[in-house]
Design a protein around this motif. Structure first.
Motif, mmCIF file in Angstrom:
data_model
loop_
_atom_site.group_PDB
_atom_site.id
_atom_site.type_symbol
_atom_site.label_atom_id
_atom_site.label_comp_id
_atom_site.label_asym_id
_atom_site.label_seq_id
_atom_site.Cartn_x
_atom_site.Cartn_y
_atom_site.Cartn_z
ATOM 1 N N ARG A 142 0.820 -1.214 0.000
ATOM 2 C CA ARG A 142 0.000 0.000 0.000
ATOM 3 C C ARG A 142 0.856 1.267 0.000
ATOM 4 O O ARG A 142 2.056 1.215 0.298
ATOM 5 N N THR A 184 12.397 3.320 7.798
ATOM 6 C CA THR A 184 11.936 2.687 6.563
ATOM 7 C C THR A 184 12.303 3.521 5.342
ATOM 8 O O THR A 184 12.104 4.744 5.336
ATOM 9 N N LYS A 194 15.464 -0.045 6.850
ATOM 10 C CA LYS A 194 14.526 -1.104 6.462
ATOM 11 C C LYS A 194 14.056 -0.779 5.047
ATOM 12 O O LYS A 194 13.261 0.143 4.838
ATOM 13 N N LYS A 226 12.150 -1.247 1.695
ATOM 14 C CA LYS A 226 10.944 -1.906 1.182
ATOM 15 C C LYS A 226 11.168 -2.373 -0.257
ATOM 16 O O LYS A 226 11.595 -1.578 -1.114
ATOM 17 N N ASP A 229 12.366 -5.685 3.484
ATOM 18 C CA ASP A 229 11.002 -6.130 3.795
ATOM 19 C C ASP A 229 10.225 -6.218 2.485
ATOM 20 O O ASP A 229 9.903 -5.193 1.877
ATOM 21 N N ASN A 264 7.211 -7.497 2.205
ATOM 22 C CA ASN A 264 5.758 -7.423 2.454
ATOM 23 C C ASN A 264 4.969 -8.395 1.575
ATOM 24 O O ASN A 264 4.010 -8.006 0.889
ATOM 25 N N ASP A 283 6.723 -11.671 9.517
ATOM 26 C CA ASP A 283 5.928 -10.533 9.997
ATOM 27 C C ASP A 283 4.447 -10.884 9.829
ATOM 28 O O ASP A 283 3.813 -11.389 10.762
ATOM 29 N N LYS A 342 4.343 -7.181 16.593
ATOM 30 C CA LYS A 342 3.693 -5.858 16.505
ATOM 31 C C LYS A 342 2.450 -5.901 17.379
ATOM 32 O O LYS A 342 1.649 -6.842 17.266
ATOM 33 N N CYS A 374 6.094 -1.787 14.140
ATOM 34 C CA CYS A 374 4.856 -1.009 14.261
ATOM 35 C C CYS A 374 4.209 -0.902 12.885
ATOM 36 O O CYS A 374 4.834 -1.195 11.874
ATOM 37 N N LEU A 383 1.690 2.058 10.675
ATOM 38 C CA LEU A 383 1.829 3.514 10.633
ATOM 39 C C LEU A 383 1.111 4.093 11.845
ATOM 40 O O LEU A 383 -0.066 4.408 11.810
ATOM 41 N N ASP A 413 12.080 -1.725 15.126
ATOM 42 C CA ASP A 413 11.563 -1.009 13.948
ATOM 43 C C ASP A 413 10.366 -0.185 14.419
ATOM 44 O O ASP A 413 9.214 -0.535 14.178
ATOM 45 N N ASP A 420 9.720 3.210 13.845
ATOM 46 C CA ASP A 420 9.977 4.493 13.193
ATOM 47 C C ASP A 420 8.713 5.277 12.871
ATOM 48 O O ASP A 420 8.803 6.360 12.277
#
Ligand SMILES: C[C@H](N)C(=O)N[C@H](CCC(=O)O)C(=O)O
Ligand SMILES: [Mg+2]
Length: 370
Positions: free
Chosen positions: A24, A135, A160, A162, A190, A192, A243, A267, A295, A297, A321, A323
């Protein structure tokens, strides 16, 4: 100290730059804030983002779950009975982990306030400072290199990155960033869920062969593809972190038994709050499996709770992580944890230490009857 009422607010904080992952793109934090009121006048704060693509939770579902299912069970409960209250929260309904997390965070805030101690001390104590990564959103190679250099210049020594959009470009992205910041920052990738298991092995092996040293690769394949996670973990040298594949303690036990990952990303929005996060850290610790605390957002309300947990469980939670607040244009919270770029520190204020929240838009609710 008894619970009298649970109120809601909407918190909107613009991000410094759009946050882009394989799942996203987001331009601002828009989170539900929960305020648990008590008969002593103490207020506990919690927060939950609507990360529908990961947890399935939306703003509407978070409010509905708390207002109709969780809140009616908690009115008149005594904060001193922490375990009873967290059990009431966790058994109020299936799933809805973000709603449960917001309420649990506020309850733990109050529990520590009751004993006039910062939360991390109530959870076992520790050195009240942690260092977070930051990130780097998935983007063009040039933009990601520029963002990585800028992050290193701001003092971040762990990035990190993406990926997960396009396997060929992902390899080039990573090589370019590694060349630009080599020896100045550790790189975590990451994906995702963006790769297949075979693509992940191909990409990670190509990077290993090219001499690119990665600290870890997070969630290379689809959340439910535990066999895929195991396939990748068995075939590469780089540590693999789960994750989206792990939410609660039972999934962690399964993943560890399958040897489907080397590291677990805890998380609060996946675990449903602190009680299960603590269980996961304890299970992982028993199996000598390291954890990251991560975390969504989130702003500095819910991330504060994660920081307190990270400090108290630093023996197992070896990677941070957190941030979310650093990605935001400002900090709406007065008091609380101090976020200063990569360094996050906790004061001696009781609970989470939050005094007030700027710019909170009230959400008014009617009767809590289901
Ligand atoms: C913000 C944090 N560094 C992060 O990258 N979290 C993501 C998910 C965040 C989201 O989409 O809200 C992750 O670890 O996958
Ligand atoms: Mg992740």
């Amino acid at each position: 100290m008894k619970i009298t009422q649970i109120k809601f607010g909407m918190l909107r904080v613009p991000l410094k730059t759009p946050f882009k992952t394989a799942l996203r793109t987001v331009e601002r934090v828009e989170d539900i804030v929960v305020m648990v009121h008590t008969d002593t006048g103490h207020v506990g704060y919690g927060e939950a983002p609507a990360t529908a693509v990961i947890t399935g939770d939306t703003h509407g579902s978070i409010i509905d779950a708390i207002h109709h299912y969780i809140s009616p069970r908690l009115i008149d409960e005594d904060i001193a009975n922490l375990n009873r209250i967290t059990r009431l929260v966790q058994t109020s309904m299936e799933k809805n982990s973000s709603a449960k997390a917001a309420v649990e965070i506020a309850i733990y805030d109050l529990w520590a306030q009751l004993y006039d101690a910062p939360l991390y001390k109530m959870l076992g104590g520790g050195d009240p400072v942690v260092t977070t990564d930051i990130t780097i959103s998935v983007d063009t190679i040039d933009k990601m290199v520029a963002d990585s250099i800028s992050a290193v210049e701001r003092g971040f020594d762990s990035l990190k990155i993406k990926v997960g959009k396009d396997i060929g470009v992902d390899i080039e992205r990573t090589k370019a960033i590694y060349a630009a910041v080599e020896n100045r920052a550790l790189l975590r990738l990451d994906a995702n869920q963006g790769w297949t298991a075979k693509q992940a092995v191909f990409a990670i092996t190509a990077l290993e062969d090219a001499g690119v040293r990665l600290e870890l690769v997070e969630q290379p394949v689809k959340a439910r593809d535990l066999e895929g996670m195991r396939y990748v973990t068995e075939r590469v040298h780089t540590p693999i972190m789960a994750d989206e594949s792990v939410f609660g303690p039972m999934e962690v036990i399964k993943l560890i038994n399958m040897r489907a990952a080397d590291i677990i990303n805890i998380k609060l929005m996946k675990t449903g709050g602190l009680s299960n996060a603590i269980r996961i850290a304890d299970i992982a610790g028993m199996h000598q499996v390291d954890c990251m605390i991560g975390c969504m957002l989130e702003s500095s309300i819910s991330v504060a709770a994660a920081v307190h947990l990270a400090v108290a469980k630093a023996d197992v939670i070896t990677k941070v992580d957190l941030d979310g607040p650093s990605l935001c244009q400002g900090n709406p919270v007065e008091g609380g944890v101090i976020f200063n770029e990569s360094e996050i520190s906790i004061t001696d204020a009781p609970g989470l230490g939050i005094r007030s929240i700027q710019g909170l838009e009230p959400i008014l609710m009617g009767s809590a009857a289901a």
